[in-house]
Design a protein around this motif. Structure first.
Motif, PDB file in Angstrom:
ATOM      1  N   SER A 142     -14.689   4.707  10.149  1.00  0.00           N
ATOM      2  CA  SER A 142     -13.248   4.828   9.923  1.00  0.00           C
ATOM      3  C   SER A 142     -12.863   3.846   8.834  1.00  0.00           C
ATOM      4  CB  SER A 142     -12.484   4.508  11.203  1.00  0.00           C
ATOM      5  OG  SER A 142     -12.744   3.161  11.571  1.00  0.00           O
ATOM      6  N   GLY A 143     -11.630   3.963   8.372  1.00  0.00           N
ATOM      7  CA  GLY A 143     -11.192   3.030   7.349  1.00  0.00           C
ATOM      8  C   GLY A 143      -9.788   3.314   6.886  1.00  0.00           C
ATOM      9  N   ALA A 144      -9.387   2.500   5.916  1.00  0.00           N
ATOM     10  CA  ALA A 144      -8.054   2.634   5.329  1.00  0.00           C
ATOM     11  C   ALA A 144      -8.188   2.515   3.813  1.00  0.00           C
ATOM     12  CB  ALA A 144      -7.137   1.548   5.883  1.00  0.00           C
ATOM     13  N   ALA A 160      -7.837  -3.747  11.952  1.00  0.00           N
ATOM     14  CA  ALA A 160      -8.650  -4.660  11.127  1.00  0.00           C
ATOM     15  C   ALA A 160      -8.874  -4.071   9.729  1.00  0.00           C
ATOM     16  CB  ALA A 160      -9.991  -4.927  11.813  1.00  0.00           C
ATOM     17  N   THR A 161      -9.191  -2.768   9.654  1.00  0.00           N
ATOM     18  CA  THR A 161      -9.410  -2.203   8.318  1.00  0.00           C
ATOM     19  C   THR A 161      -8.090  -2.143   7.550  1.00  0.00           C
ATOM     20  OG1 THR A 161      -9.443  -0.024   9.389  1.00  0.00           O
ATOM     21  CG2 THR A 161     -11.556  -0.913   8.653  1.00  0.00           C
ATOM     22  N   MET A 162      -6.986  -1.915   8.247  1.00  0.00           N
ATOM     23  CA  MET A 162      -5.690  -1.896   7.547  1.00  0.00           C
ATOM     24  C   MET A 162      -5.327  -3.301   7.050  1.00  0.00           C
ATOM     25  SD  MET A 162      -3.319  -0.047   6.341  1.00  0.00           S
ATOM     26  CE  MET A 162      -3.084   1.552   7.125  1.00  0.00           C
ATOM     27  N   ASP A 163      -5.602  -4.316   7.883  1.00  0.00           N
ATOM     28  CA  ASP A 163      -5.358  -5.697   7.437  1.00  0.00           C
ATOM     29  C   ASP A 163      -6.177  -5.985   6.182  1.00  0.00           C
ATOM     30  OD1 ASP A 163      -3.786  -6.066   9.652  1.00  0.00           O
ATOM     31  OD2 ASP A 163      -5.291  -7.216  10.791  1.00  0.00           O
ATOM     32  N   LYS A 164      -7.439  -5.581   6.232  1.00  0.00           N
ATOM     33  CA  LYS A 164      -8.332  -5.825   5.100  1.00  0.00           C
ATOM     34  C   LYS A 164      -7.830  -5.095   3.860  1.00  0.00           C
ATOM     35  CE  LYS A 164     -11.566  -7.951   4.829  1.00  0.00           C
ATOM     36  NZ  LYS A 164     -11.700  -9.302   4.228  1.00  0.00           N
ATOM     37  N   LEU A 165      -7.349  -3.889   4.065  1.00  0.00           N
ATOM     38  CA  LEU A 165      -6.848  -3.112   2.927  1.00  0.00           C
ATOM     39  C   LEU A 165      -5.641  -3.811   2.288  1.00  0.00           C
ATOM     40  CD1 LEU A 165      -7.157  -0.377   1.357  1.00  0.00           C
ATOM     41  CD2 LEU A 165      -5.249   0.437   2.755  1.00  0.00           C
ATOM     42  N   GLU A 166      -4.746  -4.282   3.135  1.00  0.00           N
ATOM     43  CA  GLU A 166      -3.545  -4.939   2.596  1.00  0.00           C
ATOM     44  C   GLU A 166      -3.944  -6.102   1.698  1.00  0.00           C
ATOM     45  OE1 GLU A 166      -0.188  -5.699   5.033  1.00  0.00           O
ATOM     46  OE2 GLU A 166      -0.459  -3.922   6.285  1.00  0.00           O
ATOM     47  N   GLU A 167      -5.038  -6.776   2.100  1.00  0.00           N
ATOM     48  CA  GLU A 167      -5.500  -7.928   1.331  1.00  0.00           C
ATOM     49  C   GLU A 167      -6.189  -7.489   0.028  1.00  0.00           C
ATOM     50  OE1 GLU A 167      -8.409 -10.112   3.657  1.00  0.00           O
ATOM     51  OE2 GLU A 167      -9.480 -10.598   1.792  1.00  0.00           O
ATOM     52  N   ILE A 168      -7.165  -6.587   0.126  1.00  0.00           N
ATOM     53  CA  ILE A 168      -7.953  -6.272  -1.089  1.00  0.00           C
ATOM     54  C   ILE A 168      -7.149  -5.443  -2.079  1.00  0.00           C
ATOM     55  CG2 ILE A 168     -10.202  -6.487   0.054  1.00  0.00           C
ATOM     56  CD1 ILE A 168     -10.369  -3.417   0.095  1.00  0.00           C
TER      57      ILE A 168
END
Ligand code: FES
Ligand code: FES
Lengths: 175, 787
Positions: free
Chosen positions: B639-641, B427-435
């Motif tokens: 956690s995060g990306a 989920a954080t990687m998906d969000k990162l790809e977007e932002i």
């Protein structure tokens, strides 16, 4: 005058009487030749809002205005400010406590965390906006060259200063 | 609609007004009538035998009250280390005495040798120049690998070597890891340096000691993140002052970042000298002193191997790290490269076999201890760099390689002894790809190339263990303290509330965010609630602020105390409403009887508690005040990306950070504005580590980076606007607020993506490929690597 001061620099036993206007109030005091303006403000006048963050004139925590110019108060002797108009962070808000537009923008945009760099940042921002009422983001960052903040990563400081200049940046709202 | 108060609201910070108007009360703003000033004569040599100190001339100088030397402190304790590490052979670490003032031996540049106390600071400084030292210079040992060779000079003669410990984790996994690496289809090996840093909070350290003969009471005002910890360490271990005779006050503190956790010699000195001279004694660090006396951070030299099977699944990770301790063990120094680092070496990935070896080494340098992230940035950096390198070697997409190996089921027990409760790394990687607009990267790269520049995109994931820490667990691991926290909720007669907390706020905004929680629970306005912190005479025994623990641990204590208050208030309300307390509900500041229109306001109940005329005195006590101690059941695992985009000038090696994006999972969030600000600040420190900062010693142990002229701090022009998102939220499962902590994430998560981006930029050019460049990525290093 400046030459005279230069010859006094290393004479620590040499005391001199200084008078200046600080935040509109006439003040005077006896200082050593080597007393820095920031020491006079903090220790002599108990105006402890002006901070000391370094000893090489590089952090800007001590930024004040002397005769309308942005000055690092650690890079100037108190005696050099004799007769000058000095403005410090304590004089920025209105007497009834209302924050200035810049101060308010710093609060609104979370432009401070620990607050230690903040007085210097506000004084630096005030002098920028006086000279350049609508700076670009790059000009703001350039003007802050001499002011270090370790907490905020500058994002919200730059944003606050832009906002105080009337240039809202909605896309970059703090939250 | 964003809320305008309570949990989840971006309430503006109430502490700002005093800081914006110059009315803060920092330790250096404190001046006590009759105070004397101390100047420390510090070593300007890294290693020497100190035969004698002649202070007679200095003591005769104007204004001087006394010159103290190491001999004055022989009878007191050394500065203690708070964590005992057991090495891989079952032996305790080597733990040398750390004197308040050097005695017989000088071990690093900046070590305090004498302390001159005079009426003014200028007099003390002048007198220090008249002190005569009789010493013989010894060869210094700076390089860690040289320090552990048999022929090395010893920093401490009484120890068997310069090796503090040789730690293996998990030692029983060692053979399985070796076998997995031997049998792997591909092994990527990376040797790297995690550069030594100086934390540099903008407020230098200050200590003001006071003593009152009439009641034998000591007070220390100090720049601390944890006044109770200082009281315990200094009182019990150094000076032998019982707690009830020692008050430690940490007022407004201008940033900490770890370096103000530790107990320092100057604090003990000012407390000691105030009694010896029966006068207040003040010390204010200059920035130059800070560079050579504040504990430094990082300074690891690591070899990491990542083994993959033929399908690119991670099968093993093996590391060998040399960790610099400096000349003495600072308060938590020994725990940083071990428990705060080794336990994170699984990262966000289901690698079955992990083995971490750490050799902690004494050198003739300033002690090294926790700096924002503490161990976790070192773990993240090596893991996320080696994964990127493996992706490049294998010719696979670095995001896909990570995703393929993500842990997806929780709770998840790692092979390095921790259990992640929740997370959603996809989920954080998906969000990162977007932002971070990965989709637009190609076009941006083409644009850069048209201008003769190279553009690189670097990403990384991170996981950290925060909310430090379960006491029984850390006790087994060698901690000499409990790591719970405490809060007292004191409801006043008219219903306003003071909350005394063990956490300390030095930029984190607790005075604003903690009341949001209480406001939400009770339904009264935030401005009816005040937070009291930073004074051991006012607050319960809590352990302070570090390790992103304030809200997760102290906030949980506050919630528990508030629950006790509410339970008692319900009983009072039940009495007033003539109902049974099980039927009482509290909402929006009113107690009501379920299913009726009978209700009573919060303020009426609190008044009844203090004016108990109509009150069940036989059943409950008057008053409304409760304390809770909270010991966490587990760490929390934010956690995060992160993604960094750089533009590189191949002619000069100059790198510009063009975009930086962070997608974090902090669980539930109390004040999004504050959380965003914490991430911003952490990212800037991470960019600082990756691009600018580096603490440098020469071979003789001289500190070459000892001021802002030689130590490059990130300035406004060095960083971009950041894009920060924390909408991915998997709440912590074991604390009442579901919060995970956010203070260190930015500093942990950002260095690898910066370096990955630069390597990516270089790879996109036509020149030679570069596998790795050590931080900081200065133009000369980048340019040299490209030639
Ligand atoms: S204190 Fe004046 S610039 Fe740092
Ligand atoms: S707010 Fe802490 S240094 Fe700027």
């Amino acid at each position: 005058m400046l030459r005279l001061m230069a010859s006094m620099r290393f004479r620590e036993d040499f005391h001199v009487r200084v008078s200046m206007t600080v935040n509109g109030r006439n003040v005077s005091g006896e200082v050593e030749g080597r007393t820095l303006l920031v020491e006079f403000l903090r220790e002599g006048l108990h105006l402890t809002g002006t901070h000391v963050g370094c000893d090489t004139s590089q952090c800007g925590a001590c930024t004040v205005h002397v005769d309308g110019m942005q000055v690092k108060a650690c890079s100037m002797f108190a005696a050099e400010a004799d007769g000058a108009q000095v403005a410090t962070i304590e004089g920025v808000a209105a007497n009834d406590g209302t924050l200035s537009a810049i101060q308010q923008a710093f609060q609104d945009h979370h432009g401070l965390q620990c607050g230690f760099c903040t007085p210097g940042m506000v004084m630096a921002a005030a002098s920028l906006l006086k000279a350049n009422p609508k700076p670009t983001e790059h000009e703001v960052r350039e003007h802050l060259e001499g002011n270090i903040c370790r907490c905020t990563g500058y994002h919200n400081i730059v944003k606050a200063i832009m906002a105080a200049s009337g240039q809202e940046m909605p896309a970059l709202a703090a939250e | 609609m964003p809320k305008d108060s309570g949990i989840g609201a971006s309430s503006k910070r109430r502490e700002d007004v005093r800081f914006l108007t110059g009315s803060g009360n920092y330790t250096d703003d404190i001046n006590i009538f009759g105070q004397l000033h101390v100047h420390f004569l510090r070593a300007d040599m890294a290693h020497a035998k100190l035969n004698g100190v002649d202070t007679a001339a200095a003591e005769a100088m104007p204004g001087v009250h006394r010159v103290f030397t190491g001999a004055d402190f022989e009878a007191v304790g050394g500065i203690p280390c708070g964590w005992l590490i057991t090495d891989r052979f079952g032996q305790p670490m080597q733990e040398p005495r750390h004197p308040v003032l050097a005695h017989g031996k000088i071990r690093h540049v900046g070590e305090p040798i004498c302390a001159v106390v005079a009426d003014t600071l200028a007099q003390a400084r002048d007198a220090a120049e008249a002190i005569v030292l009789d010493y013989e210079t010894l060869p210094a040992v700076i390089d860690m690998k040289a320090a552990v060779s048999d022929s090395s000079v010893k920093v401490h003669e009484e120890l068997t070597s310069n090796l503090c410990y040789d730690w293996g984790f998990v030692e029983d996994n060692r053979d399985a890891v070796d076998a997995a690496i031997k049998g792997a289809a591909h092994v990527t090996t990376l040797e790297l340096v995690n550069n030594r840093l100086v934390a540099n909070p903008m407020e230098p350290r200050v200590a003001v000691g006071e003593y009152n003969r009439s009641d034998d009471m000591h007070t220390l005002h100090t720049t601390s993140q944890n006044p109770h910890v200082i009281r315990l360490l200094m009182g019990a271990f150094v000076l032998g002052i019982p707690e009830h005779k020692l008050r430690v006050v940490a007022p407004d503190v201008g940033g900490g970042f770890g370096t103000k956790i530790f107990h320092y010699a100057e604090e003990a000195f000012c407390t000691f000298a105030a009694k010896a001279l029966n006068r207040p004694v003040k010390w204010t660090s200059t920035r130059s002193e800070a560079f050579m006396s504040d504990a430094h951070g990082r300074d690891h030299v690591t070899k990491i191997e990542l083994a993959l099977d033929a399908d690119n699944n991670f099968v093993a990770v093996r590391t060998e790290t040399y960790a610099n301790m400096g000349a003495y063990l600072s308060t938590f120094a020994s725990s940083v490269p071990t428990w705060l680092h080794g336990t994170l070496m699984a990262g966000n990935y289901k690698t079955p076999h992990v083995y971490v070896n750490v050799k902690a080494v004494f050198t003739n340098t300033v002690p090294v201890d926790a700096y924002r992230g503490a161990g976790r940035p070192e773990a993240t950096y090596q893991l996320e760099r080696v994964i990127d390198m493996a992706a490049r070697e294998l010719g696979v997409d670095p995001i896909a390689l990570r995703r393929q190996n993500f842990i997806t089921e929780f709770p998840y027990a790692t092979p390095v002894a921790v259990e992640y409760d929740t997370g959603d790394y996809h989920a954080t990687m998906d969000k990162l790809e977007e932002i971070a607009d990965f989709a637009g990267f190609k076009a941006r790269r083409a644009e850069s190339e048209r201008n003769g520049k190279l553009r690189g995109l670097g990403i990384n994931c991170y996981i950290e263990a925060c909310g430090i820490a379960p006491s029984n667990l850390v006790g087994q691991l060698g901690a000499r303290a409990g790591l719970y926290d405490a809060a007292t909720v004191r409801v006043n007669a008219t219903g306003s509330i003071s909350v005394m907390v063990g956490a300390h706020s030095h930029g984190q905004g607790h005075e604003t965010s903690f009341p949001q929680v209480i406001s939400e629970m009770i339904g009264i306005p935030e401005d009816q609630i005040t937070i009291v912190h930073g004074d051991t005479s006012k607050i319960p025994f809590g352990m302070g602020t570090y390790g992103s623990r304030s809200l997760a641990v102290c906030g949980s204590a506050m919630v528990r105390a508030a629950e006790k208050v509410i339970n008692k208030a319900k009983k009072i309300a039940a009495h007033l409403l003539e109902a049974s307390d099980g039927d009482i509900e509290l909402k929006d500041g009113r107690f009501s009887v379920a299913g009726t229109d009978k209700s009573v306001a919060w303020g009426d109940v609190t008044l009844a508690a203090y004016v108990p005329h109509n009150y069940p005195l036989t059943d409950i006590e008057p008053g409304l005040e409760e304390t809770a101690f909270y010991d966490p059941a587990n760490f929390t695992y934010p956690s995060g990306a992160y993604a960094c985009e750089v533009e590189l000038d191949p002619e000069t090696g100059h790198v510009k950070i063009d975009r930086f994006s962070a997608a974090d999972d902090f669980g539930n969030i109390i004040n999004p504005m504050i959380v965003t600000g914490q991430v911003h600040g952490g990212i800037a420190q991470g960019i600082g580590q990756a691009m600018l900062e580096g603490c440098v010693y020469d071979a003789d142990g001289q500190l070459l980076s000892a001021s802002y002229m030689d130590y490059a701090m990130p300035r406004a022009l060095d960083v971009p606007f950041y894009t920060v998102d924390h909408s991915c939220q998997t709440p912590c499962t074991h604390n009442p607020l579901g919060v995970k902590g956010c203070g260190e994430a930015g500093a942990i998560g950002s260095p690898p993506s910066v370096v990955n981006a630069v390597i990516d930029a270089i790879a996109s050019g036509s020149g030679k490929a570069v596998a790795h460049i050590d931080m900081p990525l200065t133009p000369s290093r980048v340019w040299a690597a490209m030639q």
